[in-house]
Every structure is written in C-alpha cells, then in structure tokens.
Design a protein around this motif. Structure first.
Motif, PDB file in Angstrom:
ATOM      1  N   PRO A 197       0.309   3.099  56.800  1.00  0.00           N
ATOM      2  CA  PRO A 197       1.329   3.072  57.856  1.00  0.00           C
ATOM      3  C   PRO A 197       2.541   2.200  57.549  1.00  0.00           C
ATOM      4  O   PRO A 197       3.433   2.095  58.387  1.00  0.00           O
ATOM      5  N   SER A 224      -2.512   0.122  53.983  1.00  0.00           N
ATOM      6  CA  SER A 224      -1.301   0.481  53.245  1.00  0.00           C
ATOM      7  C   SER A 224      -1.502   0.187  51.761  1.00  0.00           C
ATOM      8  O   SER A 224      -2.225  -0.743  51.397  1.00  0.00           O
ATOM      9  N   CYS A 257      -3.041  -3.451  51.493  1.00  0.00           N
ATOM     10  CA  CYS A 257      -3.185  -4.312  52.648  1.00  0.00           C
ATOM     11  C   CYS A 257      -4.384  -3.804  53.401  1.00  0.00           C
ATOM     12  O   CYS A 257      -4.411  -2.650  53.857  1.00  0.00           O
ATOM     13  N   CYS A 259      -5.591  -4.515  56.232  1.00  0.00           N
ATOM     14  CA  CYS A 259      -5.556  -4.421  57.691  1.00  0.00           C
ATOM     15  C   CYS A 259      -5.507  -2.976  58.181  1.00  0.00           C
ATOM     16  O   CYS A 259      -6.317  -2.568  58.992  1.00  0.00           O
ATOM     17  N   HIS A 260      -4.512  -2.219  57.660  1.00  0.00           N
ATOM     18  CA  HIS A 260      -4.414  -0.835  58.117  1.00  0.00           C
ATOM     19  C   HIS A 260      -4.298   0.123  56.956  1.00  0.00           C
ATOM     20  O   HIS A 260      -3.816   1.231  57.095  1.00  0.00           O
ATOM     21  N   LEU A 267       2.586  -5.089  59.657  1.00  0.00           N
ATOM     22  CA  LEU A 267       2.461  -6.022  60.783  1.00  0.00           C
ATOM     23  C   LEU A 267       2.162  -7.449  60.337  1.00  0.00           C
ATOM     24  O   LEU A 267       1.710  -8.273  61.122  1.00  0.00           O
ATOM     25  N   CYS A 291       2.676  -8.328  54.410  1.00  0.00           N
ATOM     26  CA  CYS A 291       2.746  -6.880  54.574  1.00  0.00           C
ATOM     27  C   CYS A 291       3.886  -6.505  55.519  1.00  0.00           C
ATOM     28  O   CYS A 291       4.005  -7.063  56.605  1.00  0.00           O
TER      29      CYS A 291
HETATM   30  S1  FES Z   1      -0.471  -5.118  58.453  1.00  0.00           S
HETATM   31 FE1  FES Z   1      -0.624  -4.382  56.489  1.00  0.00          FE
HETATM   32  S2  FES Z   1      -1.103  -2.320  56.797  1.00  0.00           S
HETATM   33 FE2  FES Z   1      -0.898  -3.053  58.807  1.00  0.00          FE
END
Ligand code: FES
Lengths: 175, 489
Positions: free
Chosen positions: A140, A128, A123, A125-126, A110, A107
């Motif tokens: 993000p 996306s 993704c 994690c946040h 991050l 991603c």
């Molecule tokens: S690491 Fe993928 S959206 Fe933040």
C-alpha cells in the motif's frame, strides 16, 4: 471604617495633581521596563530554536559493501532551550560503484520501520516492498522509499536526516 | 487664539467623554468608592518618607511574583536539568539575566526591607494597642520570607545551593524529638535528591506565595482598619493628610529608587551561578548572608548545644516578637522613653550585623578556609564566564555521543541480542538497557562473560533466554568488549 479622628478635618485633595502625575509616570516606567524584558524573555527563544539537522557521518564510503543494503543509525538532534535533545533514526545505504543512495528508514506509508529481506526493502506492517533502488514493488505504500541528501567528504559518507510526510504520493519535508 | 480655542474645546469634549465612561464603569463596579477607599485614607501627622517601607515591600512582592512566574517558563525542577535550565536563563535567554537578577536581588531586598519595616514598627511603638494582629501577621510574613529564601536557594542546583541546603536540612534534623521526622518530610527521603528539589519548588512557587498573598491581604485590611499609627510624638497630631497624592508620591519615588537599584545590581553584579552540584566534592558551604548570624553562633555551640542557635534562639526570638504587643501594653510610643525595648532592638540588629562581619572576617583570616573559599569563588566565576552550553539529553544516543564516536555494535550482537536489548544497547520493554552496565560494581569484562553464560550466581532475577551460551567464544568476547564501551552520561 472606624477612625480615631475626624476624617472631615482633611479636605479630599484634587485628583489632578502634579505629584500624582509623577507617581503615574513612575508606575508606567517600571511597568514598561518589566514588560519589555518579559516580552523579550518569553518570545525571543521561540525564534532561535532549530531542529535543522547537521550532517551526520556514516563512515568511510568504501566500507559499504557493493550492492548491499546496509542499515546505519544516525543521531538526530533538536536544539530546544536548555537542551540538545538527541535520539536515533535509522537510514539505509546502498552503494553500487560510485552510485550511492541513502534511504530514510521510515516507511512512507504510515511510518513503520523499514527492514530488508534478501535484496529487497520491506515493511512488515502492511506488506510494502521496494527494490534496492527504492522503487515500489508491492503493498500500500504511496511512493518509493524517501531518499536523503548526502555528500562525500574525504571519502566519508555524510547524510542530512529529514522526516517526510506520510501517506501522500509526493515526498514532502516535515517541518 | 482661535487655534487654542479649538484645542481647549476638544479637550473639554474628550474629558466629558472620559467622565461618562467613568460613570458607566462606576455604576457597574463601584470604582469611585474603591479609588476613594484606596487613595483618600487619612494619615495622621501627614505624609512621610518614613512610611514608605510597607509600600516597597508590596512592590517587591509583586516583582517576585511576576519575575518568578516567567522564570518558570524555562526552569525545570529536576536534579538532572535544573542547573542547565538556570544556566540557559542566565546566559542565553534575552532578558534572562535581568529577570533572574531582579528575582535574586528582589529576594535580598525583601529580607532587608521586611526587617527594616519590623524594626521601625518596633522602634516607633506602632505595634501597640489595636495593632496587635497587624503586627503578628507581619512577624509571620517575615518567617515566610525566610522560608522563601531557603527554598529558593536550592533551585539553581549549583554547588552553593546543594551544599547550603544540605547544611540547612541537617540543622532541621537536629531539633529534638521531631527533627529526624521533619527532616525526612522536608527532603522527601533521607537524602537530598530530585524529589527534594521538586518539593522545594512546589513550596516556593505555590504554597508560600499563596500563604504570603493571603497574609498581605489580611495585613492591608487590618492596617486600613486600625489606620496608620502616625508619628510617635504628637507634635503634628492636628495635621492630617490623605494618602493621595503626597504619600503616593513618596511611595512611588521610593519604589523607583528600589527598582533602579535592583536593575543596576542585576546588570553590574549578575546573580551568581556556580558549577552544577557535585555531591562528591568537598565544597565548603556558606549560608546566604542573612543566615550568617546563626551560622556564626553555631561555631560557639559545640555538640548538643548546637540547637541553641539553630533552633532555640530563632524560636524564642520569633515567639517573643509574635507575642510582643500582648505583653507590652503601655501606651508610651516614644523610643527614648522605652529604653529597654530600644536597647533590645539595637542589641539584636547590631549583634546580627556584628556576627555577619565576624563570620566574614574569620573566613578571610583563616588561611585554610580563605584559600578554599577563594578557590570556590574562582571556580564560580570561571563557570559563569563560560558561554552557555546546551545539555545533551536523550538516552542511548546521548551516551554514545558522550563516549566520543558512536561505536558500532559487533555483528554478533546485532544478530543475537539487538532484538531485545535494542540496536545500540538502549534496552526495550522486554530487556534491560546495557548502557552503563560496565560501570556498576562486579561488572568487569570477566564478570560480564560469566553473567552472560550463567546469570544465576549473580543473583539476577530474569535470566536471559539460553541464547548467549551458543554464541562462538570470539564473538562473545567482541560483544562484551563493546558493552564495556557503553558508558552512561
Ligand atoms: S507502514 Fe509500512 S506498509 Fe504500512
């Protein structure tokens, strides 16, 4: 210091002496040979190590189903001294007719692992999201999914894996 | 004329500047006193070529320390990687063959010169009165040098290293009463493993060098305190010379000869490295030449007599050497007027050399051994001639690469199993890796199918969640078939 005989018997010789000079040259010569050898030994390999990736084969092109998001693992390998250190990275392949795209599975936000939901990349994690073209839909992420260089030889799809800097809008190779 | 005058003037000015710098340094460090102490040591009877051995040994120790330090830049003390890293040093790193060669032959030279130094001191009766401790420190240093050889021998982890050390360890284990315990401590367990390699490494690069450095310091201090013994006759007792410049020159020339010999040896007979240790092979172990005399004596000592050459004899020899100056208190130093001592020295040295040749001769003439040793030698050369190949490292990927083309797991695996066992069976914190499972005992395809349905009869501790039994049978087959392809390196 106690001695059995009178030290005064022998005069202290001149420091400057031909034999002394020869001795000094010998010491200097040996030190130079050792020094040069050690220099080459310790510095040389620093300039031959490479983490440049070879082309990794992903399989016959026509085995990638039309329009599907297909995950493939590539082995990345780093030459470092006595070893070839290998580890795996994921890439995603999308084939639409003759148009092929290979995305890095990392991603751009991050660095979490990209996954799919239906025909979208996500993704977790946040949150996306990207379409199957790699364009950002939500979240993000600072940029679209990173595409990887690929080529087709004898109908075999080959990819050159690279890592990119995260969290910036520009796609920049990490080296 | 004028020109020469200017040069002359410049020279004088440069010199006076240098002298000023020297004075400045001396005020702060006492360097004049130190150089005087180091260079102006009086030598009774004058400088001699016969006195170069100690200086060469000091030089060799320095060489070993310097080359050793840099060899650790690439060396890895682990059974998995030691051999690859040594091979890399020898074959690929610029200057590596020379550096390793210097270390290898430097070690041999140290053994030879230490023995020569001791033999000479013995022959010249230079261990007597006032020099007892000097001598005793020297004897301990010889022991440390042998310990260096023994621990260093294992580090490349090739066939010779592995099997040679194995024999050495067994010998240590034969010592009555303390043997087995001592052997365990030495190996770090009951077998030669990566743990053994680690402790040999630690001993070789930290403990022994510290010990030897301390003893070198003590030896030099005691030597300066006792002053050189001088010649054993008193023909030129009147003649006294300072250490500098004549003896310094002789020492330097001897050191140069030694260094050139080491470089030549490293260049023309590169330090050997055989194929990586294979504990399953029937390698015929032979000790390095300086352990050969004991090895040969071992052949004459069946059964429980084996401890005579391996333990008793060395212990007696070193014990006697150590205590020698405390028993031999006569002042006579001339070797010809000490026939017993001289005869003993010749007997021990001659005997050792004889035993080395005898061992070699027997190996050459015994058809069975000769053949095997020749084969091993050829294997070694064949391996040595091959260009360096980096070792492939890295768990699952490496395993897949080693098994040829990476086999994709079947879709049923990716859906049902990959979440815990990893995308390619490499495992995860919550589940074991599957790579190499099929090569374990009781893990045939049928076994694996049964285990996956019901792991309990196989005594596996953490049962899987009941997900596998629900997979359709043909998919189970595919998963297990794929698992069979996951070979460990
Ligand atoms: S690491 Fe993928 S959206 Fe933040």
């Amino acid at each position: 210091m106690s001695v059995e005989f009178d030290e005064g018997v022998a005069p202290v010789p001149e420091r400057r002496s031909f034999l002394g000079l020869i001795s000094g040259l010998i010491v200097a010569g040996i030190s130079a040979v050792l020094g040069v050898t050690i220099g080459r030994f310790s510095i040389g390999p620093a300039f031959t190590a490479s983490s440049g990736q070879d082309w990794t084969e992903l399989g016959p092109l026509d085995e990638f189903a039309e329009g599907k998001l297909v995950k493939k693992n590539v082995i990345v390998s780093q030459d470092a001294g006595w070893g070839k250190f290998q580890s795996q990275r994921s890439v995603w392949v999308v084939r639409k007719g003759d148009d092929v795209k290979v995305f890095s599975g990392v991603c751009p936000h991050l660095g979490c692992s990209v996954n799919t939901r239906a025909d979208k990349f996500i993704c977790a994690c946040h949150g996306s999201e990207w379409n199957d073209n790699g364009d950002t839909l939500a979240g993000p992420t600072p940029r679209g999914l990173d595409t990887l260089e690929f080529r087709v030889e004898d109908n075999k799809l080959k990819v050159k894996y690279q890592d990119f800097k995260q969290a910036i809008t520009e796609k920049q190779v990490l080296s | 004329m004028l020109f020469a005058g200017i040069i002359w003037k410049n020279k004088i000015m440069a010199e006076s500047k240098l002298n000023k710098l020297y004075d400045w340094l001396d005020e702060r460090t006492g360097i004049k006193e130190i150089t005087r102490e180091a260079l102006d040591e009086p030598i009774r009877g004058g400088a001699r070529w016969a006195y170069v051995f100690g200086s060469i040994l000091l030089f060799l120790f320095a060489i070993q320390v310097v080359t050793g330090i840099f060899l650790t830049m690439y060396y890895v003390p682990s059974a998995d990687h030691a051999h690859a890293s040594v091979s890399y040093i020898q074959k690929a790193v610029p200057g590596g063959a020379l550096l390793r060669g210097l270390h290898h032959y430097g070690a041999t030279a140290m053994v030879i010169l230490a023995v020569a130094h001791l033999a000479q001191t013995f022959l010249f009766g230079a261990y007597k009165k006032k020099r007892e401790l000097l001598w005793a420190a020297g004897v301990i240093m010889l022991l440390i040098i042998f310990a260096f050889s023994f621990t260093g021998y294992l580090l490349p982890w090739d066939q010779a290293a592995y099997f040679g050390t194995k024999v050495g360890a067994s010998i240590a284990g034969e010592i009555p009463v303390v043997g087995p315990v001592q052997q365990r401590i030495m190996l770090g367990g009951n077998d030669l493993t990566t743990v053994t390699l680690s402790r040999f490494f630690t001993t070789h690069v930290f403990l022994l060098p510290l010990g030897l450095a301390a003893l070198v310091g003590l030896h030099l201090y005691l030597f300066r305190r006792a002053t050189p013994a001088g010649p054993f006759h008193n023909r030129d007792d009147k003649k006294i010379e300072r250490f500098y410049p004549k003896q310094v020159f002789k020492d330097s020339v001897a050191i140069l000869i030694c260094f050139v010999a080491l470089v030549a040896a490293a260049k023309y007979w590169p330090a050997e490295l055989g194929p990586v240790a294979d504990p399953t092979s029937d390698y015929l172990a032979r000790p390095p030449w300086y352990f050969m005399p004991l090895f040969q004596l071992l052949k004459y000592s069946p059964g429980k007599w084996a401890i005579i050459p391996t333990v008793v004899l060395p212990a007696v020899l070193f014990g006697a050497l150590f205590l020698l100056p405390f028993f031999d208190r006569r002042e006579e130093r001339h070797p010809l007027r000490r026939p017993l001592a001289t005869a003993l020295l010749i007997l021990i040295l001659g005997g050792s050399i004889g035993l080395i040749f005898l061992a070699r001769h027997q190996d050459r003439t015994n058809p069975e051994f000769a053949e095997k040793l020749k084969q091993q030698e050829e294997d070694m050369h064949a391996y040595f001639a091959k260009p360096f190949e980096p070792q492939i490292v890295g768990g699952a990927a490496a395993a897949l690469a080693a098994s040829g083309k990476a086999q994709e797991p079947p879709p049923a695996y990716s859906e049902n199993c990959a979440a815990c066992h990893g995308d390619n069976g490499e495992g995860s914190p919550i589940a074991v890796g599957l790579i190499g499972v099929s090569s374990k005992p009781q893990r045939s395809k049928e076994d694996l199918l049964k285990i996956l349905d019901d792991a309990k009869p196989y005594g596996l501790k953490k049962p899987m969640p009941e997900s596998f039994p629900k997979i359709p049978p043909e998919d189970k087959q595919k998963i297990v078939e794929w698992m069979m392809t996951l070979k460990a390196q």
